[in-house]
Design a protein around this motif. Structure first.
Motif, mmCIF file in Angstrom:
data_model
loop_
_atom_site.group_PDB
_atom_site.id
_atom_site.type_symbol
_atom_site.label_atom_id
_atom_site.label_comp_id
_atom_site.label_asym_id
_atom_site.label_seq_id
_atom_site.Cartn_x
_atom_site.Cartn_y
_atom_site.Cartn_z
ATOM 1 N N ALA A 103 0.830 -1.206 0.000
ATOM 2 C CA ALA A 103 0.000 0.000 0.000
ATOM 3 C C ALA A 103 0.864 1.255 0.000
ATOM 4 O O ALA A 103 0.546 2.249 -0.660
ATOM 5 N N TYR A 104 1.965 1.205 0.734
ATOM 6 C CA TYR A 104 2.867 2.356 0.827
ATOM 7 C C TYR A 104 3.465 2.697 -0.534
ATOM 8 O O TYR A 104 3.633 3.875 -0.878
ATOM 9 N N HIS A 105 3.783 1.691 -1.337
ATOM 10 C CA HIS A 105 4.443 1.909 -2.625
ATOM 11 C C HIS A 105 3.453 2.129 -3.771
ATOM 12 O O HIS A 105 3.876 2.329 -4.913
ATOM 13 N N SER A 106 2.169 2.075 -3.482
ATOM 14 C CA SER A 106 1.145 2.342 -4.494
ATOM 15 C C SER A 106 0.546 3.725 -4.238
ATOM 16 O O SER A 106 -0.042 3.965 -3.184
ATOM 17 N N TYR A 107 0.698 4.641 -5.194
ATOM 18 C CA TYR A 107 0.169 6.005 -5.011
ATOM 19 C C TYR A 107 -1.334 5.973 -4.772
ATOM 20 O O TYR A 107 -1.846 6.630 -3.859
ATOM 21 N N THR A 108 -2.033 5.190 -5.576
ATOM 22 C CA THR A 108 -3.491 5.125 -5.450
ATOM 23 C C THR A 108 -3.915 4.569 -4.099
ATOM 24 O O THR A 108 -4.814 5.121 -3.434
ATOM 25 N N GLU A 109 -3.268 3.470 -3.674
ATOM 26 C CA GLU A 109 -3.627 2.854 -2.395
ATOM 27 C C GLU A 109 -3.274 3.754 -1.211
ATOM 28 O O GLU A 109 -4.030 3.832 -0.239
ATOM 29 N N SER A 110 -2.132 4.430 -1.284
ATOM 30 C CA SER A 110 -1.752 5.300 -0.176
ATOM 31 C C SER A 110 -2.660 6.523 -0.096
ATOM 32 O O SER A 110 -2.999 7.001 1.001
ATOM 33 N N LEU A 111 -3.089 7.042 -1.257
ATOM 34 C CA LEU A 111 -4.026 8.165 -1.261
ATOM 35 C C LEU A 111 -5.368 7.761 -0.670
ATOM 36 O O LEU A 111 -5.938 8.465 0.167
ATOM 37 N N THR A 112 -5.891 6.606 -1.104
ATOM 38 C CA THR A 112 -7.188 6.167 -0.578
ATOM 39 C C THR A 112 -7.107 5.846 0.911
ATOM 40 O O THR A 112 -8.079 6.070 1.648
ATOM 41 N N ALA A 113 -5.952 5.353 1.375
ATOM 42 C CA ALA A 113 -5.778 5.092 2.804
ATOM 43 C C ALA A 113 -5.751 6.401 3.584
ATOM 44 O O ALA A 113 -6.311 6.496 4.688
ATOM 45 N N GLN A 114 -5.092 7.422 3.027
ATOM 46 C CA GLN A 114 -5.102 8.748 3.653
ATOM 47 C C GLN A 114 -6.535 9.248 3.809
ATOM 48 O O GLN A 114 -6.934 9.719 4.884
ATOM 49 N N LYS A 115 -7.300 9.155 2.748
ATOM 50 C CA LYS A 115 -8.680 9.644 2.764
ATOM 51 C C LYS A 115 -9.538 8.828 3.734
ATOM 52 O O LYS A 115 -10.438 9.361 4.397
ATOM 53 N N PHE A 116 -9.241 7.534 3.837
ATOM 54 C CA PHE A 116 -9.966 6.649 4.752
ATOM 55 C C PHE A 116 -9.752 7.085 6.213
ATOM 56 O O PHE A 116 -10.711 7.248 6.985
ATOM 57 N N ILE A 117 -8.482 7.287 6.586
ATOM 58 C CA ILE A 117 -8.162 7.669 7.969
ATOM 59 C C ILE A 117 -8.648 9.084 8.290
ATOM 60 O O ILE A 117 -9.264 9.334 9.336
#
Length: 332
Positions: free
Chosen positions: A96-110
């Protein structure tokens, strides 16, 4: 069996392990024996002498411990379990850390959880705001948080996400500036060092929540240094700061409640450099702190409010994040 938060703040105290118990020896010769099974967490102010086997036993039993500088200067230290479980979730975290899309969606989730909690907090502050003639200020703060929530949902850049979160924080603290009586001297959030009682309590509560958050992260096998929102930086557990974000509205409310219900101005030592709780007020703080950690979910700003402990609140956020990651990669 009831558990306790053990606070060691007397200079020259010696702490040793004796079998399944921790023994606290005071400088005056008195001593106390406390079974490790009864210790929920431990806070140690510097200048105490702690046997090395004590740290090992605390880590083995997953008992979080935070070591605080006695005069408010210097860095805190934490002791907890190692990265010894669940390598699979750590791999998930790295992906997740190395995926821009996954890290962005995780940011928005938290941060979505944090903004929801902030709205719940403002709802609870509407009554004291009305009493002080600040209903318009409460409505303005709510509108600004709702606007931030809308921006977050539609945002597609990580750097913008941080700006949205920072603006929401400023709106909340600006509301507290008007809500708190002028005698407390609160003008803005100042962390290191805190310069007024509200900032002092915010920093102390945040440090203690950070310690428990770090412990829960390690228990699940995640890497606490790899952040989602906070950049990975030397000497910082960025993921712990991330997981704390949904808890910060409740932390601010608890500090507000302490100032308006429990403490008076002379409970603090205020200098040109820093503001700290006086030693004789610490016992009251930690008594109140242990009580609130057992029913943290009832605090305004916990959304939805539940009859659960601080540890359980943190665990739910971490488990939700792991489930969120798992769902994201399953859909690839």
């Amino acid at each position: 069996m009831n558990t306790v938060t053990l606070v060691i703040d007397k200079s020259g105290t010696t702490i040793i392990r004796d079998g399944k118990s921790l023994v606290v020896k005071l400088p005056d010769g008195n001593s106390s024996r406390i079974p490790f099974s009864r210790i929920e967490s431990m806070v140690v102010y510097s200048k105490a002498n702690v046997e090395t086997t004590v740290w090992g036993e605390l880590a083995t039993r997953h008992i979080p411990c935070v070591i605080l500088p006695s005069r408010g200067k210097g860095n805190e230290c934490w002791v907890g379990p190692g990265l010894n479980v669940k390598m699979d979730v750590r791999i998930l975290q790295f992906r997740a850390y190395h995926s821009y899309t996954e890290s962005l969606t995780a940011q928005k989730f938290i941060l979505g959880k944090k903004l929801d909690a902030t709205l719940a907090l403002i709802d609870c502050l509407e009554y004291p705001a009305k009493i002080k003639g600040l209903s318009e200020d409460a409505a303005k703060a709510r509108q600004e948080i709702e606007t931030a929530t809308h921006k977050l949902i539609n945002n597609e850049q990580k750097i913008s996400t941080m700006g949205i979160e920072g603006g929401a924080d400023k709106s909340l603290y600006a509301f507290y500036v008007k809500l708190l009586p002028p005698k407390w001297g609160f003008h803005k959030r100042i962390r290191r060092p805190p310069t007024d009682p509200f900032n002092s309590l915010l920093s102390l509560c945040s440090t203690l929540v950070y310690s428990e958050t770090l412990n829960q992260i390690l228990l699940r096998g995640l890497d606490p240094c790899i952040g989602i929102i906070h950049a990975t930086r030397k000497n910082r557990y960025s993921l712990a700061l991330d997981i704390m974000e949904p808890l910060r509205p409740a932390i601010t409310m608890y500090a507000y409640m302490l100032l308006t219900e429990k403490f008076i101005l002379r409970d603090f030592t205020i200098s040109s450099e820093t503001c700290l709780l006086r030693k004789n007020a610490r016992s009251e703080f930690y008594f109140q702190w242990h009580a609130i950690t057992q029913e943290w979910g009832k605090l305004p700003g916990c959304n939805p409010a539940k009859d659960i402990s601080l540890k359980q609140c943190i665990s739910e956020i971490i488990d939700d994040l792991i489930a969120f990651w798992e769902g994201g990669f399953e859909n690839e």
